[in-house]
Design a protein around this motif. Structure first.
Motif, PDB file in Angstrom:
ATOM      1  N   ALA A 217     -20.906  21.138   1.877  1.00  4.91           N
ATOM      2  CA  ALA A 217     -22.251  21.601   2.256  1.00  4.91           C
ATOM      3  C   ALA A 217     -22.070  22.764   3.223  1.00  4.91           C
ATOM      4  N   PRO A 218     -21.777  23.954   2.698  1.00  2.68           N
ATOM      5  CA  PRO A 218     -21.387  25.085   3.564  1.00  2.68           C
ATOM      6  C   PRO A 218     -22.385  25.405   4.667  1.00  2.68           C
ATOM      7  N   VAL A 219     -23.670  25.511   4.322  1.00  2.00           N
ATOM      8  CA  VAL A 219     -24.659  25.905   5.333  1.00  2.00           C
ATOM      9  C   VAL A 219     -24.749  24.863   6.437  1.00  2.00           C
ATOM     10  N   LEU A 220     -24.790  23.588   6.077  1.00  2.00           N
ATOM     11  CA  LEU A 220     -24.872  22.524   7.075  1.00  2.00           C
ATOM     12  C   LEU A 220     -23.598  22.469   7.904  1.00  2.00           C
ATOM     13  N   ALA A 221     -22.442  22.647   7.268  1.00  2.00           N
ATOM     14  CA  ALA A 221     -21.173  22.612   8.012  1.00  2.00           C
ATOM     15  C   ALA A 221     -21.127  23.727   9.049  1.00  2.00           C
ATOM     16  N   ARG A 222     -21.565  24.926   8.663  1.00  2.00           N
ATOM     17  CA  ARG A 222     -21.563  26.031   9.622  1.00  2.00           C
ATOM     18  C   ARG A 222     -22.533  25.779  10.765  1.00  2.00           C
ATOM     19  N   ALA A 223     -23.725  25.259  10.436  1.00  2.00           N
ATOM     20  CA  ALA A 223     -24.730  25.000  11.477  1.00  2.00           C
ATOM     21  C   ALA A 223     -24.255  23.923  12.446  1.00  2.00           C
ATOM     22  N   LEU A 224     -23.649  22.852  11.923  1.00  2.00           N
ATOM     23  CA  LEU A 224     -23.141  21.791  12.791  1.00  2.00           C
ATOM     24  C   LEU A 224     -21.996  22.302  13.669  1.00  2.00           C
TER      25      LEU A 224
ATOM     26  N   HIS B  92     -13.262  26.817   5.653  1.00  2.00           N
ATOM     27  CA  HIS B  92     -13.366  27.354   7.010  1.00  2.00           C
ATOM     28  C   HIS B  92     -13.779  26.327   8.056  1.00  2.00           C
ATOM     29  N   TYR B  93     -14.759  25.476   7.755  1.00  2.00           N
ATOM     30  CA  TYR B  93     -15.305  24.567   8.754  1.00  2.00           C
ATOM     31  C   TYR B  93     -15.312  23.149   8.221  1.00  2.00           C
ATOM     32  N   ALA B  94     -15.113  22.191   9.155  1.00  2.00           N
ATOM     33  CA  ALA B  94     -15.236  20.773   8.814  1.00  2.00           C
ATOM     34  C   ALA B  94     -15.816  20.047  10.016  1.00  2.00           C
ATOM     35  N   VAL B  95     -16.805  19.169   9.759  1.00  2.00           N
ATOM     36  CA  VAL B  95     -17.457  18.399  10.821  1.00  2.00           C
ATOM     37  C   VAL B  95     -17.543  16.949  10.359  1.00  2.00           C
ATOM     38  N   ALA B  96     -16.957  16.053  11.173  1.00  2.00           N
ATOM     39  CA  ALA B  96     -16.996  14.625  10.862  1.00  2.00           C
ATOM     40  C   ALA B  96     -18.142  13.980  11.626  1.00  2.00           C
TER      41      ALA B  96
ATOM     42  N   ALA C 272     -21.457  25.293  14.735  1.00  2.00           N
ATOM     43  CA  ALA C 272     -21.922  26.266  15.719  1.00  2.00           C
ATOM     44  C   ALA C 272     -22.819  25.657  16.787  1.00  2.00           C
ATOM     45  N   HIS C 273     -23.590  24.621  16.449  1.00  2.00           N
ATOM     46  CA  HIS C 273     -24.634  24.146  17.370  1.00  2.00           C
ATOM     47  C   HIS C 273     -24.472  22.698  17.818  1.00  2.00           C
ATOM     48  N   ALA C 274     -23.536  21.951  17.265  1.00  2.00           N
ATOM     49  CA  ALA C 274     -23.343  20.560  17.671  1.00  2.00           C
ATOM     50  C   ALA C 274     -22.077  20.448  18.501  1.00  2.00           C
ATOM     51  N   ASP C 275     -22.155  19.764  19.650  1.00  2.00           N
ATOM     52  CA  ASP C 275     -21.001  19.570  20.524  1.00  2.00           C
ATOM     53  C   ASP C 275     -20.243  18.318  20.126  1.00  2.00           C
ATOM     54  N   LEU C 276     -18.946  18.349  20.424  1.00  2.00           N
ATOM     55  CA  LEU C 276     -18.092  17.204  20.123  1.00  2.00           C
ATOM     56  C   LEU C 276     -18.502  16.009  20.981  1.00  2.00           C
ATOM     57  N   ASP C 277     -18.526  14.835  20.336  1.00  2.00           N
ATOM     58  CA  ASP C 277     -18.910  13.573  21.001  1.00  2.00           C
ATOM     59  C   ASP C 277     -20.342  13.625  21.504  1.00  2.00           C
ATOM     60  N   ARG C 278     -21.190  14.421  20.867  1.00  2.00           N
ATOM     61  CA  ARG C 278     -22.610  14.487  21.215  1.00  2.00           C
ATOM     62  C   ARG C 278     -23.439  14.302  19.949  1.00  2.00           C
TER      63      ARG C 278
ATOM     64  N   ALA D 165     -29.120   8.915  17.004  1.00  2.00           N
ATOM     65  CA  ALA D 165     -28.963   9.961  15.990  1.00  2.00           C
ATOM     66  C   ALA D 165     -27.477  10.046  15.648  1.00  2.00           C
ATOM     67  N   PRO D 166     -27.138  10.617  14.500  1.00  2.00           N
ATOM     68  CA  PRO D 166     -25.719  10.793  14.151  1.00  2.00           C
ATOM     69  C   PRO D 166     -24.972  11.580  15.226  1.00  2.00           C
ATOM     70  N   ARG D 167     -23.701  11.284  15.375  1.00  2.00           N
ATOM     71  CA  ARG D 167     -22.873  11.889  16.416  1.00  2.00           C
ATOM     72  C   ARG D 167     -21.696  12.616  15.768  1.00  2.00           C
ATOM     73  N   VAL D 168     -21.325  13.753  16.340  1.00  2.00           N
ATOM     74  CA  VAL D 168     -20.165  14.512  15.878  1.00  2.00           C
ATOM     75  C   VAL D 168     -18.923  13.926  16.540  1.00  2.00           C
ATOM     76  N   VAL D 169     -17.991  13.403  15.718  1.00  2.00           N
ATOM     77  CA  VAL D 169     -16.777  12.801  16.274  1.00  2.00           C
ATOM     78  C   VAL D 169     -15.571  13.721  16.108  1.00  2.00           C
ATOM     79  N   ALA D 170     -15.681  14.748  15.274  1.00  2.00           N
ATOM     80  CA  ALA D 170     -14.584  15.697  15.098  1.00  2.00           C
ATOM     81  C   ALA D 170     -15.134  16.948  14.445  1.00  2.00           C
ATOM     82  N   LYS D 171     -14.556  18.096  14.828  1.00  2.00           N
ATOM     83  CA  LYS D 171     -14.920  19.332  14.155  1.00  2.00           C
ATOM     84  C   LYS D 171     -13.804  20.340  14.363  1.00  2.00           C
ATOM     85  N   GLY D 172     -13.695  21.258  13.420  1.00  2.00           N
ATOM     86  CA  GLY D 172     -12.636  22.249  13.523  1.00  2.00           C
ATOM     87  C   GLY D 172     -12.828  23.344  12.510  1.00  2.00           C
ATOM     88  N   ALA D 173     -12.032  24.395  12.668  1.00  2.00           N
ATOM     89  CA  ALA D 173     -12.092  25.547  11.767  1.00  2.00           C
ATOM     90  C   ALA D 173     -10.699  25.841  11.227  1.00  2.00           C
TER      91      ALA D 173
END
Length: 381
Positions: free
Chosen positions: A315-322, A272-276, A324-330, A286-294
């Motif tokens: 890591a399902p729980v972490l993937a869902r949390a990232l 369902h979810y993937a966060v790079a 839902a709450h982490a913005d792209l390029d942030r 801090a680590p930065r989100v460079v890509a995410k999608g569902a």
């Protein structure tokens, strides 16, 4: 906005169309109100200055009728005297005319407001076509103006004729009066007629001012199609805007997917979810989100990461949390620092083991993800 024949215009003009009409010089104007205001102002000044004007006219007329031998001997002297008398009259006529013109302009401004534009002075060659001008000549506005002008001329002419007829003996008797008495008698008689004319003009102005407002609003009425077209011009075509949004989303997705091969790892909820994530301790706090999608986008991120040897961790729980709450390029939220640090440490150990510099790590440890950040947690707010 161009008017389209055959459309049923029953909607009031929009503010934008009213503004465009003002820019083109189309405002409500009442000629009758201007005429009434100008004549009333001129008459009021003449009445207020009547004693001074009477004395001044007596002196001027006495000087004009005074001749001597020198004036009779030199014909040019008569022309000079006539010019001097004309200049003296201009000292009265010009200020009075300027006052009346100013009052007429003020009355016109009172109806439609002040409007300064040079567009009405621009040449319009389409007006030279007599065939195209026939509808304007036969329009309701022209018919109303013609009937109103005829009615005004008829009423004023009737009032003037009846007043002269009733005072013809008074004007005839002025000849037998001395000059001061004659001037006073003529002034009072003319004033009475002027008051009647002003009364008629006041009635016409009281009718014409609201009528011009109504006709102006009627000319600018809009149809539903014109209102829709104006809305499109202001807000933009919805279809075009939708295509632009789709295009922008596609470009954003391409930029995001181009950043996946450079990521340090991809965290997934299997289907369902993937966060790079990307982390450079020399450039990032801090680590930065460079890509995410569902869904399909998540699968595309996973496949692209595997093709470029980027670690993909389940890591399902972490993937869902990232997601839902982490913005792209942030940068990731502070509450997820600990969990992401655990994942990064595991990836670094895995890379070292694959390079033969360290033993192979065991299973991924339990991640410290706050329950309230998991969107699938029923207790989350």
């Amino acid at each position: 906005m161009a008017d389209t024949p055959g459309q049923d215009r029953n909607l009031p003009a929009s503010p934008r169309k009213l503004q465009k009409a003002r820019e083109e010089g189309q405002v409500a104007r009442s000629r009758d109100l201007g005429h009434f205001a100008a004549i009333a102002a001129g008459g009021a000044v003449l009445v207020a200055l009547a004693p001074q004007l009477t004395a001044w006219l007596q002196t001027l007329l006495a000087d004009a009728l005074h001749f001597d031998n020198a004036a009779l001997a030199h014909p040019d002297a008569m022309i000079e005297r006539l010019g001097a008398m004309g200049v003296k009259l201009l000292w009265i006529v010009v200020p009075l005319g300027a006052l009346m013109a100013g009052v007429a302009i003020a009355g016109s401004v009172l109806i439609g407001g002040w409007n300064w534009t040079l567009k009405p002075l621009a040449p319009k060659f389409d007006k030279l076509n007599p065939i195209a001008g026939l509808p304007r000549i036969l329009s309701r506005q022209q018919l109303i103006d013609a009937l109103k002008a005829c009615a005004l001329a008829l009423v004023l002419g009737t009032i003037g004729a009846l007043y002269l007829r009733g005072h013809i003996e008074t004007f005839g008797g002025v000849i037998a009066m001395p000059l001061p008495a004659a001037l006073q008698q003529v002034g009072s008689t003319v004033l009475g007629g002027l008051m009647l004319l002003l009364l008629a003009l006041a009635v016409f102005a009281a009718i014409d001012a609201p009528l011009q407002h109504h006709l102006h609003a009627s000319r600018l009425k809009m149809s539903h199609q014109e209102l829709k077209q104006e809305h499109k011009e202001i807000e933009g075509n919805t279809e075009v805007k939708a295509k632009i949004k789709v295009r922008m989303r596609e470009m954003s997705r391409r930029r995001m997917m181009a950043a996946v091969p450079k990521a340090d790892l991809v965290v997934m909820n299997p289907t369902h979810y993937a966060v790079a994530l990307k982390y450079d301790d020399t450039k990032m706090a801090a680590p930065r989100v460079v890509a995410k999608g569902a869904d399909l986008v998540a699968m595309a991120i996973r496949d692209l990461a595997k093709n470029h040897q980027v670690p993909v961790l389940q890591a399902p729980v972490l993937a869902r949390a990232l997601y839902a709450h982490a913005d792209l390029d942030r940068e990731i939220p502070a509450a997820l620092f600990s969990a992401v640090a655990q994942v990064l440490a595991y990836v670094y150990q895995l890379r070292a083991a694959l390079a033969g510099h360290a033993p192979m790590p065991g299973e991924l440890p339990t991640l410290a993800v706050p329950a309230e950040l998991d969107p699938h947690n029923e207790a989350a707010p």
